[in-house]
Design a protein around this motif. Structure first.
Motif, PDB file in Angstrom:
ATOM      1  N   VAL A 133       0.837  -1.198   0.000  1.00 24.33           N
ATOM      2  CA  VAL A 133       0.000   0.000   0.000  1.00 24.33           C
ATOM      3  C   VAL A 133       0.874   1.251   0.000  1.00 24.33           C
ATOM      4  O   VAL A 133       0.640   2.196  -0.766  1.00 24.33           O
ATOM      5  CB  VAL A 133      -0.970   0.002   1.203  1.00 24.33           C
ATOM      6  CG1 VAL A 133      -1.667   1.335   1.352  1.00 24.33           C
ATOM      7  CG2 VAL A 133      -1.982  -1.118   1.062  1.00 24.33           C
ATOM      8  N   ARG A 134       1.910   1.269   0.837  1.00 16.41           N
ATOM      9  CA  ARG A 134       2.814   2.415   0.922  1.00 16.41           C
ATOM     10  C   ARG A 134       3.512   2.662  -0.420  1.00 16.41           C
ATOM     11  O   ARG A 134       3.619   3.804  -0.866  1.00 16.41           O
ATOM     12  CB  ARG A 134       3.836   2.187   2.020  1.00 16.41           C
ATOM     13  CG  ARG A 134       4.769   3.357   2.242  1.00 16.41           C
ATOM     14  CD  ARG A 134       5.767   3.082   3.331  1.00 16.41           C
ATOM     15  NE  ARG A 134       6.551   1.906   2.982  1.00 16.41           N
ATOM     16  CZ  ARG A 134       7.118   1.092   3.862  1.00 16.41           C
ATOM     17  NH1 ARG A 134       6.990   1.305   5.139  1.00 16.41           N
ATOM     18  NH2 ARG A 134       7.816   0.053   3.463  1.00 16.41           N
ATOM     19  N   ASN A 135       3.954   1.590  -1.081  1.00 13.22           N
ATOM     20  CA  ASN A 135       4.608   1.732  -2.382  1.00 13.22           C
ATOM     21  C   ASN A 135       3.644   2.238  -3.456  1.00 13.22           C
ATOM     22  O   ASN A 135       4.010   3.060  -4.290  1.00 13.22           O
ATOM     23  CB  ASN A 135       5.232   0.407  -2.811  1.00 13.22           C
ATOM     24  CG  ASN A 135       6.425   0.041  -1.967  1.00 13.22           C
ATOM     25  OD1 ASN A 135       7.055   0.891  -1.346  1.00 13.22           O
ATOM     26  ND2 ASN A 135       6.740  -1.242  -1.932  1.00 13.22           N
ATOM     27  N   LYS A 136       2.398   1.769  -3.416  1.00  7.97           N
ATOM     28  CA  LYS A 136       1.388   2.210  -4.383  1.00  7.97           C
ATOM     29  C   LYS A 136       1.102   3.695  -4.206  1.00  7.97           C
ATOM     30  O   LYS A 136       1.091   4.459  -5.177  1.00  7.97           O
ATOM     31  CB  LYS A 136       0.100   1.400  -4.201  1.00  7.97           C
ATOM     32  CG  LYS A 136      -1.017   1.811  -5.116  1.00  7.97           C
ATOM     33  CD  LYS A 136      -2.265   0.979  -4.834  1.00  7.97           C
ATOM     34  CE  LYS A 136      -3.435   1.451  -5.638  1.00  7.97           C
ATOM     35  NZ  LYS A 136      -4.228   2.476  -4.982  1.00  7.97           N
ATOM     36  N   ILE A 137       0.895   4.124  -2.975  1.00 10.92           N
ATOM     37  CA  ILE A 137       0.619   5.538  -2.703  1.00 10.92           C
ATOM     38  C   ILE A 137       1.820   6.391  -3.086  1.00 10.92           C
ATOM     39  O   ILE A 137       1.674   7.459  -3.690  1.00 10.92           O
ATOM     40  CB  ILE A 137       0.241   5.755  -1.222  1.00 10.92           C
ATOM     41  CG1 ILE A 137      -1.112   5.105  -0.926  1.00 10.92           C
ATOM     42  CG2 ILE A 137       0.201   7.243  -0.882  1.00 10.92           C
ATOM     43  CD1 ILE A 137      -1.465   5.032   0.534  1.00 10.92           C
ATOM     44  N   GLY A 138       3.013   5.918  -2.763  1.00 10.46           N
ATOM     45  CA  GLY A 138       4.226   6.661  -3.095  1.00 10.46           C
ATOM     46  C   GLY A 138       4.393   6.858  -4.588  1.00 10.46           C
ATOM     47  O   GLY A 138       4.759   7.942  -5.046  1.00 10.46           O
ATOM     48  N   SER A 139       4.106   5.824  -5.369  1.00  9.26           N
ATOM     49  CA  SER A 139       4.251   5.949  -6.816  1.00  9.26           C
ATOM     50  C   SER A 139       3.171   6.850  -7.415  1.00  9.26           C
ATOM     51  O   SER A 139       3.415   7.547  -8.393  1.00  9.26           O
ATOM     52  CB  SER A 139       4.232   4.581  -7.480  1.00  9.26           C
ATOM     53  OG  SER A 139       2.980   3.966  -7.347  1.00  9.26           O
ATOM     54  N   THR A 159       1.841   9.466  -5.905  1.00  6.55           N
ATOM     55  CA  THR A 159       1.961  10.846  -5.417  1.00  6.55           C
ATOM     56  C   THR A 159       3.366  11.433  -5.524  1.00  6.55           C
ATOM     57  O   THR A 159       3.583  12.555  -5.084  1.00  6.55           O
ATOM     58  CB  THR A 159       1.516  10.919  -3.942  1.00  6.55           C
ATOM     59  OG1 THR A 159       2.378  10.097  -3.146  1.00  6.55           O
ATOM     60  CG2 THR A 159       0.074  10.497  -3.769  1.00  6.55           C
ATOM     61  N   GLN A 160       4.309  10.732  -6.121  1.00  4.55           N
ATOM     62  CA  GLN A 160       5.703  11.147  -6.072  1.00  4.55           C
ATOM     63  C   GLN A 160       5.990  12.511  -6.703  1.00  4.55           C
ATOM     64  O   GLN A 160       6.870  13.222  -6.250  1.00  4.55           O
ATOM     65  CB  GLN A 160       6.601  10.080  -6.680  1.00  4.55           C
ATOM     66  CG  GLN A 160       6.454   9.880  -8.156  1.00  4.55           C
ATOM     67  CD  GLN A 160       7.341   8.748  -8.636  1.00  4.55           C
ATOM     68  OE1 GLN A 160       8.077   8.144  -7.872  1.00  4.55           O
ATOM     69  NE2 GLN A 160       7.255   8.458  -9.915  1.00  4.55           N
ATOM     70  N   ASN A 161       5.277  12.918  -7.724  1.00  5.86           N
ATOM     71  CA  ASN A 161       5.560  14.202  -8.381  1.00  5.86           C
ATOM     72  C   ASN A 161       4.474  15.248  -8.139  1.00  5.86           C
ATOM     73  O   ASN A 161       4.376  16.214  -8.887  1.00  5.86           O
ATOM     74  CB  ASN A 161       5.755  13.979  -9.887  1.00  5.86           C
ATOM     75  CG  ASN A 161       6.979  13.143 -10.172  1.00  5.86           C
ATOM     76  OD1 ASN A 161       8.015  13.313  -9.540  1.00  5.86           O
ATOM     77  ND2 ASN A 161       6.855  12.217 -11.098  1.00  5.86           N
ATOM     78  N   MET A 162       3.671  15.059  -7.108  1.00  2.74           N
ATOM     79  CA  MET A 162       2.578  15.993  -6.829  1.00  2.74           C
ATOM     80  C   MET A 162       3.057  17.177  -6.007  1.00  2.74           C
ATOM     81  O   MET A 162       3.938  17.038  -5.160  1.00  2.74           O
ATOM     82  CB  MET A 162       1.452  15.294  -6.063  1.00  2.74           C
ATOM     83  CG  MET A 162       0.671  14.318  -6.860  1.00  2.74           C
ATOM     84  SD  MET A 162      -0.718  13.713  -5.877  1.00  2.74           S
ATOM     85  CE  MET A 162      -1.477  12.624  -7.043  1.00  2.74           C
ATOM     86  N   THR A 163       2.429  18.321  -6.268  1.00  2.00           N
ATOM     87  CA  THR A 163       2.668  19.490  -5.426  1.00  2.00           C
ATOM     88  C   THR A 163       1.857  19.308  -4.144  1.00  2.00           C
ATOM     89  O   THR A 163       1.028  18.397  -4.036  1.00  2.00           O
ATOM     90  CB  THR A 163       2.215  20.781  -6.131  1.00  2.00           C
ATOM     91  OG1 THR A 163       0.793  20.713  -6.341  1.00  2.00           O
ATOM     92  CG2 THR A 163       2.933  20.975  -7.459  1.00  2.00           C
ATOM     93  N   TYR A 164       2.069  20.209  -3.190  1.00  2.26           N
ATOM     94  CA  TYR A 164       1.347  20.121  -1.914  1.00  2.26           C
ATOM     95  C   TYR A 164      -0.159  20.199  -2.138  1.00  2.26           C
ATOM     96  O   TYR A 164      -0.918  19.411  -1.566  1.00  2.26           O
ATOM     97  CB  TYR A 164       1.806  21.229  -0.966  1.00  2.26           C
ATOM     98  CG  TYR A 164       1.047  21.231   0.336  1.00  2.26           C
ATOM     99  CD1 TYR A 164       1.292  20.253   1.298  1.00  2.26           C
ATOM    100  CD2 TYR A 164       0.078  22.190   0.607  1.00  2.26           C
ATOM    101  CE1 TYR A 164       0.592  20.238   2.487  1.00  2.26           C
ATOM    102  CE2 TYR A 164      -0.624  22.175   1.792  1.00  2.26           C
ATOM    103  CZ  TYR A 164      -0.363  21.200   2.729  1.00  2.26           C
ATOM    104  OH  TYR A 164      -1.058  21.184   3.905  1.00  2.26           O
ATOM    105  N   SER A 165      -0.614  21.120  -2.992  1.00  2.00           N
ATOM    106  CA  SER A 165      -2.058  21.270  -3.213  1.00  2.00           C
ATOM    107  C   SER A 165      -2.630  20.041  -3.928  1.00  2.00           C
ATOM    108  O   SER A 165      -3.751  19.618  -3.636  1.00  2.00           O
ATOM    109  CB  SER A 165      -2.365  22.545  -3.991  1.00  2.00           C
ATOM    110  OG  SER A 165      -1.732  22.531  -5.241  1.00  2.00           O
TER     111      SER A 165
END
Length: 53
Positions: free
Chosen positions: A19-25, A27-33
């Motif tokens: 789950v952590r790896n899926k979320i990380g992939s 969201t990796q290039n997202m800005t804070y907003s």
């Protein structure tokens, strides 16, 4: 004395890492907003209530 069979049917550590790896992939290039909107969308879809509200 009876022996208890302790075979694992669910591996919580493995699931959490997946789950952590899926979320990380996702969201990796997202800005804070963008990340904030992503979290709000995921919470709405899961129908979970945020802690403290």
């Amino acid at each position: 004395m009876k022996t208890i069979d302790k075979t694992k049917t669910f591996d919580a550590v493995k699931m959490m890492r997946e789950v952590r790896n899926k979320i990380g992939s996702e969201t990796q290039n997202m800005t804070y907003s963008e990340l904030k909107k992503y979290i709000e969308k995921q919470m709405k879809e899961s129908k979970l209530k945020p802690i403290g509200k």
